[in-house]
Scaffold this motif. Structure first.
Motif, PDB file in Angstrom:
ATOM      1  N   SER A 182       0.837  -1.202   0.000  1.00  0.00           N
ATOM      2  CA  SER A 182       0.000   0.000   0.000  1.00  0.00           C
ATOM      3  C   SER A 182       0.870   1.250   0.000  1.00  0.00           C
ATOM      4  O   SER A 182       0.598   2.221  -0.726  1.00  0.00           O
ATOM      5  CB  SER A 182      -0.928  -0.005   1.217  1.00  0.00           C
ATOM      6  N   GLU A 198      -6.573   7.375  -1.396  1.00  0.00           N
ATOM      7  CA  GLU A 198      -6.710   5.965  -1.055  1.00  0.00           C
ATOM      8  C   GLU A 198      -8.112   5.769  -0.503  1.00  0.00           C
ATOM      9  O   GLU A 198      -8.517   6.446   0.445  1.00  0.00           O
ATOM     10  CB  GLU A 198      -5.688   5.560   0.004  1.00  0.00           C
ATOM     11  N   GLU A 200     -11.495   3.045   0.586  1.00  0.00           N
ATOM     12  CA  GLU A 200     -12.050   1.714   0.814  1.00  0.00           C
ATOM     13  C   GLU A 200     -12.819   1.309  -0.428  1.00  0.00           C
ATOM     14  O   GLU A 200     -13.458   2.130  -1.080  1.00  0.00           O
ATOM     15  CB  GLU A 200     -12.979   1.725   2.024  1.00  0.00           C
ATOM     16  N   THR A 211      -9.681  -4.549   0.972  1.00  0.00           N
ATOM     17  CA  THR A 211      -9.108  -4.022  -0.269  1.00  0.00           C
ATOM     18  C   THR A 211      -9.115  -2.506  -0.237  1.00  0.00           C
ATOM     19  O   THR A 211      -9.993  -1.886   0.370  1.00  0.00           O
ATOM     20  CB  THR A 211      -9.876  -4.533  -1.508  1.00  0.00           C
ATOM     21  N   THR A 212      -8.134  -1.905  -0.888  1.00  0.00           N
ATOM     22  CA  THR A 212      -8.025  -0.445  -1.001  1.00  0.00           C
ATOM     23  C   THR A 212      -7.744  -0.087  -2.448  1.00  0.00           C
ATOM     24  O   THR A 212      -6.917  -0.722  -3.104  1.00  0.00           O
ATOM     25  CB  THR A 212      -6.884   0.088  -0.116  1.00  0.00           C
ATOM     26  N   GLU A 213      -8.450   0.926  -2.939  1.00  0.00           N
ATOM     27  CA  GLU A 213      -8.207   1.447  -4.281  1.00  0.00           C
ATOM     28  C   GLU A 213      -7.439   2.763  -4.180  1.00  0.00           C
ATOM     29  O   GLU A 213      -7.607   3.523  -3.222  1.00  0.00           O
ATOM     30  CB  GLU A 213      -9.523   1.713  -5.011  1.00  0.00           C
ATOM     31  N   TYR A 227     -15.230  11.412   0.619  1.00  0.00           N
ATOM     32  CA  TYR A 227     -14.114  11.528   1.539  1.00  0.00           C
ATOM     33  C   TYR A 227     -14.492  12.530   2.621  1.00  0.00           C
ATOM     34  O   TYR A 227     -15.331  13.419   2.427  1.00  0.00           O
ATOM     35  CB  TYR A 227     -12.825  11.937   0.814  1.00  0.00           C
ATOM     36  N   TYR A 233     -10.801   9.491   6.283  1.00  0.00           N
ATOM     37  CA  TYR A 233     -11.707   8.487   5.711  1.00  0.00           C
ATOM     38  C   TYR A 233     -12.034   8.824   4.260  1.00  0.00           C
ATOM     39  O   TYR A 233     -12.344   9.972   3.916  1.00  0.00           O
ATOM     40  CB  TYR A 233     -13.006   8.411   6.514  1.00  0.00           C
ATOM     41  N   ALA A 235     -13.766   6.524   0.609  1.00  0.00           N
ATOM     42  CA  ALA A 235     -14.251   5.239   0.119  1.00  0.00           C
ATOM     43  C   ALA A 235     -14.954   5.423  -1.214  1.00  0.00           C
ATOM     44  O   ALA A 235     -15.529   6.473  -1.505  1.00  0.00           O
ATOM     45  CB  ALA A 235     -15.209   4.587   1.125  1.00  0.00           C
ATOM     46  N   GLN A 414      -5.020  -1.096  -7.123  1.00  0.00           N
ATOM     47  CA  GLN A 414      -5.805  -1.660  -6.026  1.00  0.00           C
ATOM     48  C   GLN A 414      -5.025  -2.785  -5.365  1.00  0.00           C
ATOM     49  O   GLN A 414      -4.308  -3.539  -6.042  1.00  0.00           O
ATOM     50  CB  GLN A 414      -7.154  -2.181  -6.548  1.00  0.00           C
TER      51      GLN A 414
END
Length: 587
Positions: A182, A198, A200, A211-213, A227, A233, A235, A414
């Motif tokens: 990451s 980044e 979720e 997983t993270t995109e 965001y 945070y 996502a 990702q």
């Protein structure tokens, strides 16, 4: 990647007009600047300039992968069907998987990803915990048969990707490598000059629960993200947890009432007819779960159901198509939870934000009628409460409660924690230190190489072309003589040779073209630094250096010009430096 090229012999067919097929900035720029050409729908040829930029992206990715201890290999794009059947993805992957047969009628797939092949490769080789962990990566062409390829390299069928896979004995070992990967992915985005987030994400066809995109922010991005305005945070809206604002004033107990609502088919029409706010209504959508069971999903009237979340709650569910409502005698415009269990044996799942709403306005499951003051537990039953709605700007952050903001993004990479999804199904085991056979704990990590090129172009495109960062530009500098007179061309040749000798990637525009054409092409292609050599300047002993990204221009003595450009390039290259390799214990 040092080079000294001449425009007269460079294959870079630029276009004066925007191609009609190009809908977004990156597609227009890459076509007009002579970097790519369309071969078929969603399939592109990379011309020399585009190929140079791709190689630069690959170099950055390789340096970061090597720094975290991942080792490069190369696997075939053609994969046997049996390994996909072993993982149960041959049918589950869907029509995007390009299937074909050889002359012996053996079935194959063009690899859209390589989890099956890499697992098959290592399961007979890594037999002991002492062999682990191992991380392997490749940079290779992939193929996904997209139903509607569009937006140039952003949604193609054939594309270039870096995919890495790691194998571990324990979850803690996977977590360490996942964190290192990451960090490497964040560094790749930074080195490419991308503005990114980044977020979720949902794991989709790849699988796994964590997983993270990495999203490059762009208005043309297909992904919607939220965001936080108060914390870190962020996502994808498909994965974002939502805290939907509640409206207790609308939740007063009262007898359920059947209301005639002729011609009402939308929430907006219903809210207007009843003279209430849209958020005081409840919208119901019908899905079909495995084993042919109807599912009613209830969400606030002013919100949209997130199909990904619906599938998490009821695995395998899909929303009904329009033509299916009539066949199942479902009133599409008047669906509601009252009587749904008795009439259709429907499973009723409601968004958790509705749990505090005592009184609902819902469809009456009869054309032209709705119920007001319907109460869960009194007038109908809810079989389950879950997070169902798509997140949107203005929602409260699930981490800190501050307002969420919205943006669009291009997914450039990702990372996934696969766990034992593939090692279990494909019987990929190792012996642990107690001599017990266990499945590998796996990770998967992908970077869209060609997609990253388009993402950079999207963020750096302007009206004239693309102001490439040095990290991705096909070459770093251009020398542009404005006439064919000997005193001009000789200075241009001298500077071109001097820059090449200083390890600057440089092109000499020695074409027999008007100055306006050379200037237009220089800005269109996007050479970061342009050294303009004109007759008047040469007579005065100076040349002009143009900074493509800022438009700044400076006159520099001819004797100092090469040194000045080399210094500018060196400063720009500072962001390209690879990290110090991590210690072996990281992997």
């Amino acid at each position: 990647m040092t080079a000294a090229l001449r425009m007269s012999s460079l294959y870079a067919p630029t276009l004066k007009e925007d191609p009609s097929e190009a809908d977004i900035a990156s597609h227009r720029v890459l076509l007009r600047a002579g970097m790519v050409r369309k071969s078929a729908a969603g399939v592109y040829t990379f011309l020399p300039l585009g190929w140079r930029s791709l190689h630069k992206i690959e170099r950055i990715v390789r340096e970061e992968m090597d720094a975290v201890g991942s080792q490069e290999l190369l696997m075939p794009v053609l994969q046997p069907a049996e390994i996909w059947r072993e993982s149960s993805r041959w049918d589950a992957y869907g029509p995007e998987l390009m299937r074909l047969k050889d002359r012996h009628e053996r079935e194959f797939a063009l690899g859209p990803t390589h989890e099956e092949l890499i697992t098959t490769l290592v399961k007979g080789e890594l037999r002991s915990y002492r062999d682990l962990p191992v991380s392997l990566y490749q940079i290779q062409v992939k193929f996904r048969d997209e139903v509607r390829p569009r937006f140039g390299l952003l949604r193609g069928r054939e594309f270039i990707m870096k995919d890495a896979y790691s194998f571990h004995a324990t979850q803690s070992s996977l977590q360490r490598h996942y964190d290192a990967m990451s960090a490497a992915y964040a560094r790749i985005c930074e080195r490419l000059g991308l503005t990114y987030r980044e977020v979720e994400a949902d794991s989709g066809q790849i699988g796994g629960k964590v997983t993270t995109e990495f999203m490059a922010l762009a208005e043309s991005g297909e992904a919607e993200i939220v965001y936080c305005s108060g914390c870190d945070y962020a996502a994808d809206v498909e994965a974002a947890s939502t805290v939907v604002p509640r409206h207790p004033a609308a939740s007063k107990p009262a007898p359920m009432e059947r209301v005639h609502t002729p011609g009402i088919r939308t929430i907006a029409e219903l809210a207007s007819f009843l003279d209430i706010a849209a958020h005081d209504t409840v919208k119901t959508m019908a899905g079909l779960a495995p084993e042919d069971r109807i599912v009613f999903f209830c969400v606030p009237g002013d919100r949209e159901l997130n199909p990904v979340k619906a599938d998490r709650v009821v695995p395998g569910v899909r929303l009904l198509e329009d033509e299916e409502f009539g066949a199942r005698k479902l009133p599409k415009g008047s669906l509601g939870p009252v009587g749904a269990g008795d009439r259709w044996n429907a499973l009723v799942v409601a968004d958790r934000s509705l749990e505090a709403e005592v009184s609902w306005g819902v469809g009456a499951n009869e054309d032209d009628y709705h119920f007001v003051h319907a109460m869960p537990g009194r007038d109908f039953n809810v079989d389950g409460w879950a997070d169902l709605v798509a997140a949107q700007a203005g929602d409260a952050c699930p981490a800190c409660g501050a307002d969420l903001l919205g943006a669009r993004g291009i997914e450039v990479s990702q990372v996934f924690q696969l766990g034992t999804k593939y090692s279990d199904s494909m019987r990929a085991y190792f012996m642990d230190e107690d001599n017990v056979e266990k499945p590998f704990v796996m990770g998967c990590y992908g970077v869209g190489i060609s997609r990253s090129l388009a993402a950079v172009a999207e963020q750096y495109a302007d009206d004239a072309g693309c102001a490439w960062p040095v990290a991705v530009a096909p070459l770093e500098a251009a020398v542009i003589p404005l006439s064919a007179e000997e005193q001009v061309t000789s200075v241009a040749e001298l500077l071109w040779n001097d820059l090449a000798g200083r390890a600057v990637e440089v092109v000499l525009d020695d074409r027999d073209e008007r100055a306006g054409v050379k200037f237009a092409d220089a800005d269109l292609i996007g050479w970061p630094y342009q050294v303009v050599v004109g007759k008047r300047g040469v007579a005065e002993g100076v040349v002009e250096i143009k900074h493509r990204r800022t438009g700044e221009r400076e006159n520099v003595p001819i004797a100092d010009a090469a040194e000045r450009v080399a210094a500018l390039v060196a400063e720009a290259r500072l962001s390209l430096r690879p990290r110090t390799p991590l210690p072996a214990s990281t992997l």
